[in-house]
Design a protein around this motif. Structure first.
Motif, PDB file in Angstrom:
ATOM      1  N   MET A   1      33.508  35.695  42.885  1.00  0.00           N
ATOM      2  CA  MET A   1      34.935  35.450  42.636  1.00  0.00           C
ATOM      3  C   MET A   1      35.144  34.087  41.973  1.00  0.00           C
ATOM      4  O   MET A   1      34.574  33.094  42.403  1.00  0.00           O
ATOM      5  CB  MET A   1      35.683  35.488  43.971  1.00  0.00           C
ATOM      6  CG  MET A   1      37.158  35.217  43.857  1.00  0.00           C
ATOM      7  SD  MET A   1      37.892  34.901  45.473  1.00  0.00           S
ATOM      8  CE  MET A   1      37.615  33.135  45.605  1.00  0.00           C
TER       9      MET A   1
ATOM     10  N   TYR B   1      41.012  35.417  42.590  1.00  0.00           N
ATOM     11  CA  TYR B   1      41.528  35.567  43.942  1.00  0.00           C
ATOM     12  C   TYR B   1      42.900  36.220  43.870  1.00  0.00           C
ATOM     13  O   TYR B   1      43.590  36.129  42.853  1.00  0.00           O
ATOM     14  CB  TYR B   1      41.647  34.197  44.628  1.00  0.00           C
ATOM     15  CG  TYR B   1      42.052  34.280  46.079  1.00  0.00           C
ATOM     16  CD1 TYR B   1      41.149  34.738  47.028  1.00  0.00           C
ATOM     17  CD2 TYR B   1      43.332  33.935  46.485  1.00  0.00           C
ATOM     18  CE1 TYR B   1      41.519  34.849  48.360  1.00  0.00           C
ATOM     19  CE2 TYR B   1      43.713  34.037  47.812  1.00  0.00           C
ATOM     20  CZ  TYR B   1      42.809  34.498  48.753  1.00  0.00           C
ATOM     21  OH  TYR B   1      43.188  34.605  50.061  1.00  0.00           O
ATOM     22  N   ARG B   2      43.310  36.862  44.923  1.00  0.00           N
ATOM     23  CA  ARG B   2      44.628  37.508  44.964  1.00  0.00           C
ATOM     24  C   ARG B   2      45.709  36.525  44.557  1.00  0.00           C
ATOM     25  O   ARG B   2      45.774  35.426  45.092  1.00  0.00           O
ATOM     26  CB  ARG B   2      44.927  37.977  46.382  1.00  0.00           C
ATOM     27  CG  ARG B   2      44.100  39.151  46.799  1.00  0.00           C
ATOM     28  CD  ARG B   2      44.939  40.166  47.559  1.00  0.00           C
ATOM     29  NE  ARG B   2      44.097  41.167  48.194  1.00  0.00           N
ATOM     30  CZ  ARG B   2      43.684  42.267  47.587  1.00  0.00           C
ATOM     31  NH1 ARG B   2      44.010  42.489  46.330  1.00  0.00           N
ATOM     32  NH2 ARG B   2      42.934  43.128  48.222  1.00  0.00           N
ATOM     33  N   GLY B   3      46.506  36.914  43.594  1.00  0.00           N
ATOM     34  CA  GLY B   3      47.601  36.058  43.149  1.00  0.00           C
ATOM     35  C   GLY B   3      47.229  35.208  41.954  1.00  0.00           C
ATOM     36  O   GLY B   3      48.089  34.814  41.194  1.00  0.00           O
ATOM     37  N   ASN B   4      45.948  34.910  41.793  1.00  0.00           N
ATOM     38  CA  ASN B   4      45.534  34.120  40.627  1.00  0.00           C
ATOM     39  C   ASN B   4      45.438  35.009  39.398  1.00  0.00           C
ATOM     40  O   ASN B   4      45.083  36.181  39.500  1.00  0.00           O
ATOM     41  CB  ASN B   4      44.164  33.473  40.876  1.00  0.00           C
ATOM     42  CG  ASN B   4      44.291  32.011  41.171  1.00  0.00           C
ATOM     43  OD1 ASN B   4      45.373  31.439  41.108  1.00  0.00           O
ATOM     44  ND2 ASN B   4      43.181  31.385  41.499  1.00  0.00           N
ATOM     45  N   TRP B   5      45.723  34.428  38.240  1.00  0.00           N
ATOM     46  CA  TRP B   5      45.648  35.191  37.002  1.00  0.00           C
ATOM     47  C   TRP B   5      44.389  34.877  36.231  1.00  0.00           C
ATOM     48  O   TRP B   5      44.000  35.608  35.348  1.00  0.00           O
ATOM     49  CB  TRP B   5      46.889  34.913  36.148  1.00  0.00           C
ATOM     50  CG  TRP B   5      48.104  35.575  36.691  1.00  0.00           C
ATOM     51  CD1 TRP B   5      48.191  36.266  37.871  1.00  0.00           C
ATOM     52  CD2 TRP B   5      49.385  35.653  36.108  1.00  0.00           C
ATOM     53  NE1 TRP B   5      49.447  36.736  38.049  1.00  0.00           N
ATOM     54  CE2 TRP B   5      50.206  36.378  36.979  1.00  0.00           C
ATOM     55  CE3 TRP B   5      49.927  35.173  34.909  1.00  0.00           C
ATOM     56  CZ2 TRP B   5      51.544  36.647  36.707  1.00  0.00           C
ATOM     57  CZ3 TRP B   5      51.261  35.439  34.649  1.00  0.00           C
ATOM     58  CH2 TRP B   5      52.058  36.168  35.530  1.00  0.00           C
TER      59      TRP B   5
END
Lengths: 268, 600
Positions: free
Chosen positions: A118, A139-143
């Motif tokens: 990741m 990561y979740r939320g990251n673009w």
């Protein structure tokens, strides 16, 4: 530097978070010092020695090498953030293996868990077996996900492989499932097998190459003709490929490129 | 357990900066008994007291934040939509503190600890929609250490717009009074008046005199009406305005024109409580308090000719006595914008393409959230940075300004020490400007500003004036007799302070030696050592019962449009820990007024 051997003491119940297992952190430490490093298991902080036998062995080497003898599929974050050295896992690895790694090598002989590699920035993560979900992804939320380095997967990968990929490369010998390369903005993903659906969704840069078949093609991609033996940077492909650009569903002028092989074995 | 259960304390030999008592760095001792400042202690009390030797250090009243987004639905939505804001910013639990996470929008526990560790003891939530009041109070109840209160959003409320259209200020006041008692609110907030209502039809308003859809009431009428209501009820703080056209080039003019609307009103706080002693007046002077002026001080007409409008706005504010602003400065780095201004957030999404959310709060207001990173290399962001400092430096009288980042819109409250470094040092500003896009100094006047603030000025901007502006100086923001024993001791020797070393200023203001609340040490060099429960302030304004009865008939009539039942609307008492109701405009006064009117 010596070779550091970690032998799992048996089955692990609640997963252990062991971001301390990284060569650049263990370098120069004694067996005792390594054993006393703290890992988390649920809400508890425990010494690494509770879960592993630690042995220093072998002649001095230039780079620190950690050998993990056995299955660590219930140990998370091995090699997270590492900058140098080698980790060899002689079994399956858990979640977040090599997450955020910036350099060095991780070799996994078995399967690797979700979120492995990741937001990787450099180095090599080689997985001989299958990879779970979100490998090499943001990561979740990251673009923005992985920005550099290389991930090699010998088997299949599940969903959202290389999500948000911005640099570096991922190669999969087998198949991928859903939303591989979602929101990719750079870098390269090479899939030698098949994909299910959502391949390259919301992509606006970078390249995806699919050698196998895709079950459900992402609608926002526009054909750009056919190329024979295209060259992508240093990668020389063989065969006839249909080239697409996209994903127009997510932007007006997307720079994502998708190659799909046309002359597949067993098909016209 | 507290180390000092009697809350008795002597803080000796420190250099005291207490602007409301006109104390500018004199070496003075502070005595606290039972959590409050007293003139002296008896011999036996002094023997029992915790004694702190602050020799060679800077002592200020506990910090007071007058405008921060720290509790409620939009804050929590900001946490939920940004998991990436949390995974690298984690706080480990200790024996006395909870774990927590979050960088730009920390969890409630982390917020409380971080504020206290930075020397702040009082923080007011800047926007509480009535329907979300329960959620806001739940989060405030869970926030450790800090004393808090919340301003309620009224600027696009259906009842208010209806009464103001009808010109019925009395009923509007009765409605506000009832709403504040019902939802335990502290002050009146007005966000993009008339515009947020239009946003329900994908529209906005551009000017002060543009009637909005259906209610046909203008922004000017709403600002004037709510300010009149505010002074009629005699609330502790003035109307708190988030002006129209926020975030748009050229919006400084509408900000100035909005501030002019209340210039003919007199500030009139009618709070029924005891005032701690101060040398300067602790009563607010302003009839309007402009929120995050940086976002409303833009010149130009587009993003191409974008420039600072702060010199023009400051020119007006320098001529008037009825205005206070907070800055909403930009310290650069990640931020999460969150406001009740739905259309402004949508415009920001169109501009940046970042992930966002928007919400319509039924008959009351709206809101929006967006994730953002302010970059020194961005022309617009660099200019915004300059404007955020200009609004503080170009307004001559520090008693008209409050330092904020509009947390977490312009940046995080934990970046206040960085702002202090820029305000205190021209060199610090020049150094940063060199790292910025050239617009920072080209499109603003900041490069020509020599002013360097003193520790006294900083004490005004971070506690004395924030407390006075919001009507909390009866007990906060100073250390006069009767004030709360909230004290911050910084490891700064004012006689030996080099303001041109920003890293020194940042580290000393980030981690004070001691944060003391109600005579008890809560943080020591950034580490939380004691976790008391804070108080929750709200107003209980009285209004003529007959007017209130008529108003309640209107409320019940329109309540059918709400998705909640009337019985579930109020915030029950159990939602507040340590509630401190502030009676305002109490019956005796109201009766006297009635008699006076009858005699005329």
């Amino acid at each position: 530097m010596a070779e550091i051997k970690l032998v799992p003491r048996g089955r692990i119940g609640i997963t252990v978070e062991a971001e301390v297992i990284r060569p650049d952190l263990l370098a120069g430490k004694t067996e005792d010092e390594i054993g006393r490093l703290i890992v988390w298991q649920g809400p508890r902080e425990l010494p690494l020695s509770q879960f592993f036998e630690v042995e220093l062995q072998g002649p001095a080497r230039e780079e620190t090498r950690i050998i993990i003898e056995g299955d660590v599929s219930r140990v998370k974050r091995i090699g997270q953030g590492m900058k140098s050295g080698v980790i060899e896992i002689r079994g399956a690895a858990g979640m977040y293996t090599g997450a955020e790694m910036a350099g060095g090598k991780i070799l996994v002989q078995g399967d690797a868990g979700s979120w492995s590699g990741m937001e990787m920035r450099g180095g090599l993560l080689q997985i001989a077996g299958n990879a779970a979900d979100h490998v090499g992804s943001a990561y979740r939320g990251n673009w923005r996900g992985m920005t550099g380095g290389q991930i090699l997967i010998g088997g299949d990968a599940r969903s959202q492989l290389g999500g948000g990929l911005a640099g570096g490369s991922i190669t999969v010998e087998g198949n991928v499932e859903n939303f591989c390369a979602i929101r990719q903005s750079g870098g390269l993903i090479l899939i030698k097998g098949n994909a299910v659906r959502g391949l390259g969704a919301e992509m606006n840069g970078g390249t995806v190459v699919l050698s196998g078949a895709v079950e459900s093609f992402t609608p926002g991609f526009i054909p750009q003709g056919v190329e024979s033996d295209p060259r992508i940077g240093e990668l020389q492909l063989e065969g006839r490929f249909a080239r697409f650009s996209g994903d127009y569903a997510a932007g007006k002028n997307p720079k994502g490129v998708l190659y799909c092989r046309m002359d597949r074995e067993g098909e016209e | 357990m507290a180390a000092n259960p009697s809350k008795t304390m002597i803080i000796k030999n420190g250099y005291l900066f207490d602007p409301l008592n006109a104390i500018d760095g004199e070496v003075l001792d502070i005595f606290i008994r039972g959590g409050r400042v007293v003139p002296s202690l008896s011999g036996s009390e002094a023997r029992e007291a915790t004694v702190i030797d602050a020799r060679g250090r800077t002592v200020m009243p506990g910090g007071v934040d007058a405008h921060s987004h720290v509790a409620g639905t939009k804050v929590n939505a900001g946490r939920l939509m940004r998991p990436e804001d949390h995974y690298k910013s984690v706080l480990k639990r200790t024996k006395i503190t909870h774990s927590g996470s979050g960088y730009t929008v920390p969890s409630v526990y982390k917020q409380g600890y971080d504020y206290a560790a930075m020397g702040y003891t009082t923080v007011f939530e800047a926007a509480m929609p009535p329907l979300e009041a329960r959620h806001t109070h739940e989060e405030m109840r869970a926030t450790p250490i800090l004393d808090m209160g919340a301003y309620m959003v009224f600027g696009n409320n259906w009842f208010i717009m209806r009464y103001l259209k009808e010109g019925d200020i009395e009923r509007a006041a009765a409605y506000v009074a009832w709403m504040m008692r019902t939802h335990k609110a502290y002050g009146i907030k007005c966000v993009n008046p008339a515009g947020v209502e239009n946003w329900g039809w994908a529209k906005n308003v551009k000017g002060l005199d543009e009637p909005n859809i259906h209610f046909e009431v203008t922004s000017r009428e709403i600002i004037r009406g709510l300010a009149e209501v505010n002074e009629l009820l005699g609330l502790p703080m003035s109307l708190h305005l988030h002006a129209n056209n926020l975030g748009h080039p050229g919006n400084w003019e509408i900000a100035r024109d909005s501030l002019m609307i209340t210039s003919s009103l007199e500030p009139d706080s009618k709070m029924e409580l005891e005032w701690a002693e101060t040398k300067e007046s602790a009563r607010r002077r302003q009839t309007i308090y402009l929120a995050h002026a940086q976002f409303n001080s833009y010149g130009g007409s587009s993003w191409r000719d974008f420039c600072s409008g702060a010199p023009d706005l400051a020119k007006y504010i320098n001529q008037t006595e009825n205005v206070v602003i907070d800055s909403g400065s930009i310290p650069f780095g990640p931020a999460t914008t969150m406001t009740g201004d739905g259309p402004a957030q949508h415009d920001l999404y169109m501009l940046t393409g970042q992930k966002w959310s928007n919400c319509d709060v039924e008959m009351e207001c709206g809101s929006g959230i967006l994730s953002l990173v302010y970059l020194k290399g961005s022309a617009v962001h660099a200019t915004m940075w300059a404007i955020g400092l200009e609004v503080l430096l170009l307004i001559d009288d520090p008693w008209k300004t409050i330092m904020t980042t509009d947390h977490p819109n312009g940046g995080m409250f934990s970046q206040y020490p960085q702002l202090i470094a820029w305000l205190m040092s021209r060199k610090a500003r020049d150094d940063t400007a060199k790292e910025c896009h050239k617009w920072a100094y080209e499109r603003s006047s900041l490069g020509g500003v020599d002013r360097e603030m003193s520790l006294y000025d900083i004490a005004i901007l971070t506690r004395a004036n924030s407390a006075r502006t919001i009507g909390m100086a009866h007990r906060k923001g100073h250390l006069g007799v009767g004030a709360d024993g909230d004290v911050t001791v910084y490891d700064i020797d004012p006689k030996d302070l080099n303001v041109n070393d920003p890293s020194y200023i940042i580290s000393r203001f980030s981690r004070p030696d001691l944060t003391i609340k109600d005579g008890q040490i809560v943080a020591r060099k950034g580490e939380i050592v004691y976790v008391p429960e804070g108080r929750r302030y709200y107003c209980q304004p009285y209004m003529d019962e007959e007017v209130e009865k008529e108003m309640m008939r209107d409320v019940r009539d329109w309540f059918k449009y709400y998705t909640v039942g009337f019985a579930n609307y109020p915030v029950p008492d159990k939602y507040l820990k340590n509630p401190v109701p502030i009676p305002v405009n109490v019956p005796m006064e109201a009766v006297a007024k009635e008699v006076g009117r009858w005699q005329r």
